[in-house]
Scaffold this active site. Structure first.
Site, PDB file in Angstrom:
ATOM      1  N   THR A  11       2.390 -16.656 -17.248  1.00 26.67           N
ATOM      2  CA  THR A  11       3.248 -17.498 -18.085  1.00 26.67           C
ATOM      3  C   THR A  11       3.285 -18.946 -17.602  1.00 26.67           C
ATOM      4  OG1 THR A  11       5.290 -17.038 -16.865  1.00 26.67           O
ATOM      5  CG2 THR A  11       4.717 -15.512 -18.661  1.00 26.67           C
ATOM      6  N   CYS A  12       2.624 -19.233 -16.500  1.00 35.85           N
ATOM      7  CA  CYS A  12       2.615 -20.570 -15.903  1.00 35.85           C
ATOM      8  C   CYS A  12       1.321 -21.295 -16.264  1.00 35.85           C
ATOM      9  CB  CYS A  12       2.744 -20.448 -14.384  1.00 35.85           C
ATOM     10  SG  CYS A  12       2.433 -21.980 -13.493  1.00 35.85           S
TER      11      CYS A  12
END
Length: 141
Positions: A11-12
């Site tokens: 998600t980064c």
């Protein structure tokens, strides 16, 4: 089996860009989703030592547990901070990449280029549009 490992959070954006730069060098790394499979105590201690950074330098500050636990206060020992990171892996900054050339916290993501054993095999542009390497794989910044 790859000789490159990335402690990854999908998600980064920084982590995703780092993973893609590794792949752009012709390597398929071992991907450890550290939020699901955190490093052991000994692994985390070794990663920190190999990166040559302080325990506090690996702490993420913009996440809920940091505030809730009062980690901004400098009253915790390194061992206590490591314990918090193991209990709340979201506190571990990422991505961490391990290669035969070294171990780094890859923030910004192009830090990974310093420790990849093979050069970039073509142009690479980050998700935000920033060009990192040209068509020949030469670093632009």
């Amino acid at each position: 089996m790859s000789n490159i490992t990335i402690y990854h959070n999908p998600t980064c954006g920084t982590s995703r860009n780092t993973l893609e730069m590794i792949r752009n060098s012709g390597n398929e790394p071992t991907v450890i989703y550290y939020l699901e499979t955190p490093p052991t105590h000994d692994e985390l201690v070794k990663l920190i030592a190999d990166m040559g950074i302080t325990v506090r330098a690996l702490l993420r500050k913009n996440v809920e547990p940091y505030e809730e636990l009062g980690l901004a206060e400098g009253t915790f020992s390194d061992e206590q901070l490591i314990g918090f990171m193991l209990e709340h892996p979201i506190l571990i900054n990422r991505p961490i990449v391990v290669t035969p050339l070294g171990t780094r916290l890859c923030r910004p993501s192009e830090v990974v280029l310093d420790i990849l054993p093979e050069p970039q095999q073509g142009a690479f542009t980050k998700e935000d549009g920033e060009k990192i390497t040209d068509e020949s794989g030469k670093r632009l910044k």
